[in-house]
Write an enzyme that holds these catalytic residues in place. Structure first.
Site, mmCIF file in Angstrom:
data_model
loop_
_atom_site.group_PDB
_atom_site.id
_atom_site.type_symbol
_atom_site.label_atom_id
_atom_site.label_comp_id
_atom_site.label_asym_id
_atom_site.label_seq_id
_atom_site.Cartn_x
_atom_site.Cartn_y
_atom_site.Cartn_z
ATOM 1 N N THR A 283 0.839 -1.199 0.000
ATOM 2 C CA THR A 283 0.000 0.000 0.000
ATOM 3 C C THR A 283 0.875 1.250 0.000
ATOM 4 O O THR A 283 2.106 1.159 -0.088
ATOM 5 C CB THR A 283 -1.041 -0.062 1.149
ATOM 6 N N LYS A 287 3.614 1.361 -3.810
ATOM 7 C CA LYS A 287 3.094 0.620 -4.966
ATOM 8 C C LYS A 287 3.977 0.754 -6.206
ATOM 9 O O LYS A 287 3.966 -0.102 -7.079
ATOM 10 C CB LYS A 287 1.663 1.057 -5.283
ATOM 11 N N ASP A 323 -5.877 -4.342 -7.365
ATOM 12 C CA ASP A 323 -6.697 -3.114 -7.302
ATOM 13 C C ASP A 323 -7.477 -2.970 -8.604
ATOM 14 O O ASP A 323 -8.636 -2.551 -8.614
ATOM 15 C CB ASP A 323 -5.805 -1.860 -7.188
ATOM 16 N N GLY A 347 -9.269 12.943 -8.807
ATOM 17 C CA GLY A 347 -7.965 12.556 -8.256
ATOM 18 C C GLY A 347 -7.050 12.076 -9.369
ATOM 19 O O GLY A 347 -7.512 11.629 -10.430
ATOM 20 N N GLY A 349 -3.804 10.486 -8.358
ATOM 21 C CA GLY A 349 -2.719 9.791 -7.668
ATOM 22 C C GLY A 349 -2.636 8.336 -8.097
ATOM 23 O O GLY A 349 -3.111 7.959 -9.170
ATOM 24 N N ASN A 370 -8.484 17.135 -10.800
ATOM 25 C CA ASN A 370 -7.650 16.991 -9.611
ATOM 26 C C ASN A 370 -7.329 18.362 -9.040
ATOM 27 O O ASN A 370 -7.255 19.353 -9.770
ATOM 28 C CB ASN A 370 -6.346 16.265 -9.991
HETATM 29 P P1 ATR Z 1 -3.453 7.219 -3.707
HETATM 30 O O1 ATR Z 1 -2.497 6.132 -4.082
HETATM 31 O O2 ATR Z 1 -4.364 6.831 -2.556
HETATM 32 O O3 ATR Z 1 -4.222 7.721 -4.868
HETATM 33 P P2 ATR Z 1 -1.752 9.540 -3.865
HETATM 34 O O4 ATR Z 1 -1.022 8.946 -5.011
HETATM 35 O O5 ATR Z 1 -0.974 10.227 -2.799
HETATM 36 O O6 ATR Z 1 -2.586 8.419 -3.094
HETATM 37 O O7 ATR Z 1 -2.893 10.524 -4.440
HETATM 38 C C1 ATR Z 1 -3.729 11.248 -3.606
HETATM 39 C C2 ATR Z 1 -4.773 11.946 -4.445
HETATM 40 O O8 ATR Z 1 -5.735 12.535 -3.547
HETATM 41 C C3 ATR Z 1 -4.229 13.081 -5.292
HETATM 42 O O9 ATR Z 1 -5.030 13.207 -6.439
HETATM 43 C C4 ATR Z 1 -4.411 14.272 -4.347
HETATM 44 O O10 ATR Z 1 -4.488 15.517 -4.988
HETATM 45 P P3 ATR Z 1 -3.145 16.356 -5.301
HETATM 46 O O11 ATR Z 1 -2.566 15.748 -6.534
HETATM 47 O O12 ATR Z 1 -3.623 17.737 -5.516
HETATM 48 O O13 ATR Z 1 -2.267 16.211 -4.097
HETATM 49 C C5 ATR Z 1 -5.754 13.952 -3.770
HETATM 50 N N1 ATR Z 1 -6.038 14.597 -2.493
HETATM 51 C C6 ATR Z 1 -5.506 14.302 -1.301
HETATM 52 N N2 ATR Z 1 -6.058 15.063 -0.337
HETATM 53 C C7 ATR Z 1 -6.978 15.858 -0.943
HETATM 54 C C8 ATR Z 1 -7.888 16.858 -0.490
HETATM 55 N N3 ATR Z 1 -7.981 17.182 0.802
HETATM 56 N N4 ATR Z 1 -8.696 17.443 -1.394
HETATM 57 C C9 ATR Z 1 -8.628 17.109 -2.691
HETATM 58 N N5 ATR Z 1 -7.784 16.175 -3.196
HETATM 59 C C10 ATR Z 1 -6.968 15.560 -2.331
#
Ligand code: ATR
Length: 485
Positions: A283, A287, A323, A347, A349, A370
């Site tokens: 996780t 990843k 996933d 999103g 990420g 995003n």
């Molecule tokens: P994961 O593997 O769970 O997707 P990640 O790769 O860290 O984790 O991605 C997190 C995603 O959640 C990103 O799209 C992030 O937006 P940013 O690219 O702007 O950072 C988004 N995210 C996290 N917290 C957020 C919030 N409070 N509001 C909106 N988007 C959020």
């Protein structure tokens, strides 16, 4: 053996805590430093006779993580007066001079656990110090604080390094130390400490009696038990142990699934090979970090560039991505029937990557929005999707009906516990026609999802994907279908 650390503030409550947990434990530790100062010495002496399991007597000083704040003279006198109390063991610190309290206890048939603590690190002389204690005929106990996975791995070396010491206790505290508590037999320890469910932990990283006995079944782990787990940072919140362990139990598979807090996959892979780990889930944030260590990867891992499942084959580690399938499972039929033509992914990420690729492979057109727009642009360029701003996404349904998404997938951590007030797209007006798929599973209903429910949308909950990817992982690990009942 599982040893319950009694954490109450009076002997009456401690006895109750003992009785409630009696069937889950093999022994108990009476921590007199946690009790109020007015407890009578006679009552303390009587305590072991009220418990029908062996009791360890411990009076922990503040500097060793306990609450005893009076002078050392008072502590030593108190301990001496308790020697006639029929305790099975007495825990005395390594610095206490030998030949006094310990002799008084030994004369009464109480065995001495000689302990040392390092609340900040794993000391370099850990094993030599334990060795010296054992040479004096005492049971060595070390409670140390791992600060990295390399430290955790070192604690597991105790089993080989100190194999001549038959009775010893070595504990890694804090989150890095959790595997050393669950797999205490793999460190060569003869017992592991735990706390009562619902009470505050007796020490940093304590698990409760229910988890150790029923979920991890720590006392039943042998050299033949297959070890699986999950690596991440953080990892203790993971719901996966509660999926995998009951599955092994129901099928009668001798295996355990353990959370490993890992800061560096570079140290984890050699450990996993040495330790004989047969497979593990991956996780955040690893990843992608695991990719260079994989000898074989599935088509999805190659395409997505992200791996959440690693399985040991004869000579190498194989990476797959459950996933991807876990995400598709709840909407598979809708996709097969061609009902989902347009999707909006919130999103950009790691989780969004799997989602977007899965949808693109089914021919869906995908909008990605995003908070950080250029990340949406990059993912869109890579996957042949369209990046749109949060404002554009909020207006999608109002502007042009032909752009209206049939499916909205929320992949960000906005709304996830403890950030439960967040809504990643607060201006979006649901029509009630779309399927809304939330990847967050804690809480079960996020603020975003709640709005979708109020608008009459069909909902896919985060735990549906979690469970679907977990049962596929279970099959990859064990070769067996997950038992449904
Ligand atoms: P994961 O593997 O769970 O997707 P990640 O790769 O860290 O984790 O991605 C997190 C995603 O959640 C990103 O799209 C992030 O937006 P940013 O690219 O702007 O950072 C988004 N995210 C996290 N917290 C957020 C919030 N409070 N509001 C909106 N988007 C959020």
């Amino acid at each position: 053996m599982l040893c319950l650390t009694l954490t109450e503030t009076s002997l009456e409550k401690d006895l109750l805590q003992f009785q409630k947990n009696r069937d889950l434990i093999d022994m108990a530790e009476l921590r007199i430093d946690l009790l109020g100062s007015e407890i009578s010495v006679d009552a303390l002496r009587r305590f072991p006779s009220l418990c029908d399991k062996p009791v360890i007597l411990t009076c922990r000083r503040k500097k060793d993580g306990g609450l005893f704040s009076q002078s050392e003279r008072v502590r030593v006198n108190l301990l001496k007066r308790l020697a006639s109390g029929n305790f099975a063991y007495c825990d005395l610190e390594d610095e206490l001079p030998r030949g006094e309290i310990d002799l008084t206890f030994r004369e009464k048939g109480t065995r001495i656990i000689r302990s040392f603590h390092d609340m900040t690190a794993v000391p370099g002389n850990l094993f030599t110090r334990m060795q010296k204690i054992a040479e004096q005929g005492e049971i060595p106990k070390a409670a140390v604080m791992p600060n990295s996975f390399a430290d955790t791995a070192r604690i597991f070396e105790a089993k080989n390094e100190l194999q001549k010491i038959e009775r010893k206790i070595i504990i890694g505290m804090g989150n890095y130390g959790v595997p050393t508590r669950i797999l205490y037999k793999k460190t060569g320890s003869f017992l592991t400490f735990c706390s009562a469910p619902g009470s505050s932990p007796g020490a940093p990283g304590h698990l409760n009696t229910e988890s150790l006995r029923k979920l991890y079944r720590s006392d039943q782990i042998t050299d033949d038990t297959s070890i699986y787990g999950i690596i991440g940072n953080p990892v203790m919140h993971s719901a996966s142990p509660a999926i995998h362990n009951p599955g092994y139990h129901r099928l009668g598979i001798d295996a355990v699934y353990v959370p490993f807090m890992v800061d560096s996959v570079r140290t984890f892979f050699p450990f996993a090979e040495w330790f004989g780990i047969k497979g593990f889930s991956v996780t955040v944030p690893h990843k992608q970090n695991v990719l260079p260590y994989l000898g074989n990867i599935s088509r999805e891992v190659k395409q997505i560039g992200s791996c959440n499942t690693v399985v040991r084959t004869k000579k190498l580690w194989k990476g797959i991505n459950t996933d991807y399938y876990g995400f598709l499972h709840p909407i598979h039929e809708d996709l097969e029937m061609g009902h989902l033509k347009r999707a909006l992914v919130i999103g950009a990420g790691g989780a969004a990557r799997s989602v977007v690729w899965a949808l693109r492979n089914f021919g869906c057109s995908v909008y990605i929005t995003n908070r950080t727009f250029d990340k949406a642009e990059r993912l869109a360029a890579e996957t042949g999707s369209s990046a749109i701003t949060l404002q554009e996404a909020s207006r999608l349904c109002a502007d042009e009906a032909e752009k209206y998404p049939d499916l909205i997938i929320q992949t960000t951590s906005a709304g996830m516990d403890p950030d439960i007030e967040s809504d990643p797209l607060p201006e979006y007006k649901f029509t009630g026609e779309e399927i809304v798929y939330e990847l967050v599973y804690k809480p079960r209903i996020t603020r975003f999802l709640n709005r979708a429910i109020q608008s009459g949308c069909r909902i896919v909950y985060g735990y549906e994907m979690l469970y679907a990817q977990g049962i596929q992982q279970f099959k990859s690990f064990t070769g067996f279908d997950y038992p449904q009942n």
